[in-house]
Write a protein that holds these residues in place. Sequence first.
Motif, short mmCIF file in Angstrom:
data_model
loop_
_atom_site.label_atom_id
_atom_site.label_comp_id
_atom_site.label_asym_id
_atom_site.label_seq_id
_atom_site.Cartn_x
_atom_site.Cartn_y
_atom_site.Cartn_z
N ASP A 1 5.61 -0.13 -1.07
CA ASP A 1 4.27 -0.20 -0.49
C ASP A 1 3.95 -1.62 -0.01
N ARG A 2 4.44 -2.62 -0.72
CA ARG A 2 4.23 -4.01 -0.29
C ARG A 2 4.92 -4.29 1.04
N MET A 3 6.10 -3.69 1.23
CA MET A 3 6.85 -3.93 2.47
C MET A 3 6.29 -3.14 3.64
N SER A 4 5.88 -1.91 3.35
CA SER A 4 5.33 -1.06 4.40
C SER A 4 4.53 0.06 3.75
N ALA A 5 3.21 -0.02 3.85
CA ALA A 5 2.34 0.97 3.21
C ALA A 5 2.55 2.34 3.85
N THR A 6 2.85 3.33 3.02
CA THR A 6 3.01 4.70 3.50
C THR A 6 2.32 5.64 2.52
N PRO A 7 1.90 6.81 2.98
CA PRO A 7 1.31 7.79 2.06
C PRO A 7 2.27 8.16 0.92
N THR A 8 3.57 8.21 1.21
CA THR A 8 4.54 8.57 0.17
C THR A 8 4.58 7.52 -0.93
N ALA A 9 4.62 6.24 -0.55
CA ALA A 9 4.62 5.17 -1.55
C ALA A 9 3.31 5.21 -2.35
N LYS A 10 2.19 5.43 -1.67
CA LYS A 10 0.89 5.51 -2.34
C LYS A 10 0.87 6.68 -3.33
N PHE A 11 1.45 7.81 -2.91
CA PHE A 11 1.50 8.98 -3.80
C PHE A 11 2.28 8.66 -5.07
N PHE A 12 3.46 8.06 -4.90
CA PHE A 12 4.27 7.73 -6.08
C PHE A 12 3.58 6.67 -6.95
#
Length: 142
Positions: A49-60
């Motif tokens: 998420d730090r490298m590139s915010a995505t809904p998948t990273a936010k979900f995890f």
Amino acid sequence: PRRPVPGGEDPKAWAGVLVAAANAAWKVADASKAVEDYQKVLALAQESDRMSATPTAKFFRGIASFYVGLDALQNAAAESKMKKPSNAKMCAFGKTAQDMFLETMTNMPAGGAIDRNVASQVLQVVQQQSATVDQIIKQTCR
């Protein structure tokens, strides 16, 4: 320790690798139910998420922090039932739960794009348990 993305390489590509690793780690955590496995998922998702915010990273980030927080809350409850409960331990568990639930509330709304039902249920439980966590901290952290 964090290492910078090698020169000229795309952080989004590395974020994708990390989120894939978080997904694989999630499968392990979901099977084992071990807090250490959820912590691995959280660390991988945070870095992605730090490298590139995505809904998948936010979900995890949201789901893993939820389970780490729930584990801390259960540990506080177990400690409270001991013959001589330790306020220091209960305070530490309470603060961990509070920190993890804040992480959940911060990230799960954006992660809800991945699974709205899970996101909704998780956020509902966090809201229900927040008063308990606050009470543990109020009573044991002095």
